[in-house]
Design a protein around this motif. Structure first.
Motif, short mmCIF file in Angstrom:
data_model
loop_
_atom_site.label_atom_id
_atom_site.label_comp_id
_atom_site.label_asym_id
_atom_site.label_seq_id
_atom_site.Cartn_x
_atom_site.Cartn_y
_atom_site.Cartn_z
N LEU A 26 -2.42 -0.78 4.06
CA LEU A 26 -2.38 -0.23 2.71
C LEU A 26 -3.54 0.75 2.52
CD1 LEU A 26 -1.57 -3.47 0.66
CD2 LEU A 26 -0.02 -1.60 1.22
N HIS A 27 -3.57 1.47 1.41
CA HIS A 27 -4.65 2.44 1.16
C HIS A 27 -6.01 1.77 1.01
CE1 HIS A 27 -1.49 5.50 -0.43
NE2 HIS A 27 -1.42 5.33 0.87
N CYS A 28 -6.02 0.50 0.64
CA CYS A 28 -7.28 -0.25 0.51
C CYS A 28 -7.77 -0.75 1.87
CB CYS A 28 -7.09 -1.42 -0.44
SG CYS A 28 -5.81 -2.60 0.08
N ARG A 29 -7.00 -0.49 2.93
CA ARG A 29 -7.29 -0.86 4.32
C ARG A 29 -7.02 -2.32 4.65
NH1 ARG A 29 -12.24 3.10 6.05
NH2 ARG A 29 -11.17 4.96 5.37
N PHE A 32 -0.84 -5.99 6.18
CA PHE A 32 0.20 -7.01 5.99
C PHE A 32 1.43 -6.56 6.77
CE2 PHE A 32 -2.48 -6.94 2.25
CZ PHE A 32 -2.90 -8.26 2.22
N CYS A 33 2.35 -7.49 7.00
CA CYS A 33 3.55 -7.13 7.76
C CYS A 33 4.49 -6.29 6.91
CB CYS A 33 4.25 -8.37 8.31
SG CYS A 33 5.13 -9.37 7.12
N ALA A 34 5.28 -5.45 7.58
CA ALA A 34 6.19 -4.54 6.90
C ALA A 34 7.21 -5.30 6.05
CB ALA A 34 6.91 -3.67 7.93
N THR A 35 7.64 -6.47 6.51
CA THR A 35 8.62 -7.26 5.76
C THR A 35 8.05 -7.69 4.41
OG1 THR A 35 9.53 -8.06 7.85
CG2 THR A 35 10.11 -9.28 5.87
N CYS A 36 6.83 -8.20 4.40
CA CYS A 36 6.21 -8.61 3.14
C CYS A 36 5.92 -7.42 2.23
CB CYS A 36 4.92 -9.39 3.41
SG CYS A 36 5.22 -11.02 4.11
N LEU A 37 5.50 -6.31 2.81
CA LEU A 37 5.24 -5.12 2.00
C LEU A 37 6.51 -4.62 1.33
CD1 LEU A 37 2.72 -3.22 4.29
CD2 LEU A 37 2.23 -4.44 2.16
N GLU A 38 7.61 -4.67 2.04
CA GLU A 38 8.90 -4.27 1.44
C GLU A 38 9.26 -5.20 0.29
OE1 GLU A 38 11.03 -1.77 1.78
OE2 GLU A 38 9.85 -0.78 3.32
N THR A 39 9.01 -6.49 0.47
CA THR A 39 9.32 -7.47 -0.57
C THR A 39 8.44 -7.28 -1.80
OG1 THR A 39 9.96 -9.06 1.14
CG2 THR A 39 9.52 -9.94 -1.05
N LEU A 42 7.47 -2.21 -5.52
CA LEU A 42 8.18 -2.02 -6.78
C LEU A 42 8.44 -0.53 -6.98
CD1 LEU A 42 6.03 -4.32 -9.07
CD2 LEU A 42 8.30 -4.83 -8.16
N PRO A 43 9.68 -0.17 -7.34
CA PRO A 43 9.94 1.25 -7.64
C PRO A 43 9.44 1.59 -9.04
CG PRO A 43 11.96 -0.04 -7.80
CD PRO A 43 10.89 -0.98 -7.35
N LYS A 44 8.68 2.66 -9.15
CA LYS A 44 8.20 3.15 -10.45
C LYS A 44 8.42 4.65 -10.48
CE LYS A 44 4.89 -0.35 -11.70
NZ LYS A 44 3.56 -0.65 -12.17
N SER A 45 9.28 5.10 -11.36
CA SER A 45 9.72 6.49 -11.50
C SER A 45 10.12 7.05 -10.14
CB SER A 45 8.66 7.34 -12.22
OG SER A 45 7.47 7.41 -11.47
N ASP A 46 9.35 7.97 -9.59
CA ASP A 46 9.70 8.61 -8.32
C ASP A 46 8.90 8.03 -7.14
OD1 ASP A 46 11.11 10.39 -6.79
OD2 ASP A 46 9.74 12.06 -7.13
N MET A 47 8.28 6.86 -7.33
CA MET A 47 7.39 6.31 -6.31
C MET A 47 7.70 4.84 -6.03
SD MET A 47 3.64 7.77 -7.27
CE MET A 47 3.65 7.26 -8.96
N LEU A 48 7.21 4.38 -4.88
CA LEU A 48 7.15 2.95 -4.56
C LEU A 48 5.70 2.54 -4.69
CD1 LEU A 48 9.32 2.42 -1.35
CD2 LEU A 48 9.72 1.44 -3.58
N THR A 59 -1.19 0.72 -3.98
CA THR A 59 -0.86 1.79 -3.04
C THR A 59 0.45 2.42 -3.52
OG1 THR A 59 -1.92 0.67 -1.19
CG2 THR A 59 -0.23 2.29 -0.65
N CYS A 60 0.44 3.73 -3.68
CA CYS A 60 1.62 4.45 -4.15
C CYS A 60 2.18 5.32 -3.04
CB CYS A 60 1.26 5.34 -5.33
SG CYS A 60 0.70 4.43 -6.77
N VAL A 61 3.49 5.29 -2.89
CA VAL A 61 4.18 6.11 -1.91
C VAL A 61 5.22 6.91 -2.68
CG1 VAL A 61 5.70 6.06 0.09
CG2 VAL A 61 3.85 4.40 -0.09
N GLY A 62 5.15 8.21 -2.56
CA GLY A 62 6.05 9.06 -3.32
C GLY A 62 6.83 10.04 -2.48
N ARG A 63 7.50 10.95 -3.15
CA ARG A 63 8.25 12.05 -2.54
C ARG A 63 9.34 11.59 -1.59
NH1 ARG A 63 2.82 14.96 -1.63
NH2 ARG A 63 2.47 15.85 -3.67
#
Length: 126
Positions: A26-29, A32-39, A42-48, A59-63
């Motif tokens: 994550l951005h905070c360094r 965690f496993c990809a499965t837990c991160l997916e779980t 949360l979707p917020k507007s145009d970002m996860l 941690t925000c993921v966009g575009r």
């Protein structure tokens, strides 16, 4: 807070793998496993967004990117993950054979002390 071992996810306590439990940073360094991160995402507007369970930094993921595309793999942990199922089974067998003590028990010695003084009530110990 007690942290788990480096080779397993701090959320699900499962060992990291090269298929579904890929260690992602994550951005905070924190990792965690990809499965837990997916779980946890949360979707917020145009970002996860993913809120870190340790430090609560978001941690925000966009575009239009997925978490797998946007988050780095923890290469330090990746090098320790077995490449094949056979290696993974061997690693599991080794870890079952190893006795793991919590940190607070490691300071106690399992050997008998060489010399032990005793105090007898009513007697002058000189």
């Amino acid at each position: 807070m007690v942290l788990c071992e480096d080779r397993e996810c701090g959320v699900c306590y499962q060992p990291y793998s090269r298929q579904d439990r890929i260690p992602r940073v994550l951005h905070c360094r924190h990792t965690f496993c990809a499965t837990c991160l997916e779980t946890m995402s949360l979707p917020k507007s145009d970002m996860l967004t993913v809120c870190c369970p340790l430090c609560r930094q978001t941690t925000c993921v966009g575009r239009g990117l997925s978490l797998q595309e946007a988050l780095w793999v923890n290469s330090r942990l990746w090098d320790y993950i077995p490449e094949s199922k056979e290696e993974e089974e061997e690693e599991k067998e080794r870890s079952r054979k190893m006795l793991k003590f919590p940190a607070f028990l490691r300071k106690f010695s399992l050997t008998k002390p060489q010399h032990q003084e005793s105090i007898v009530p009513g007697c002058a110990n000189v």
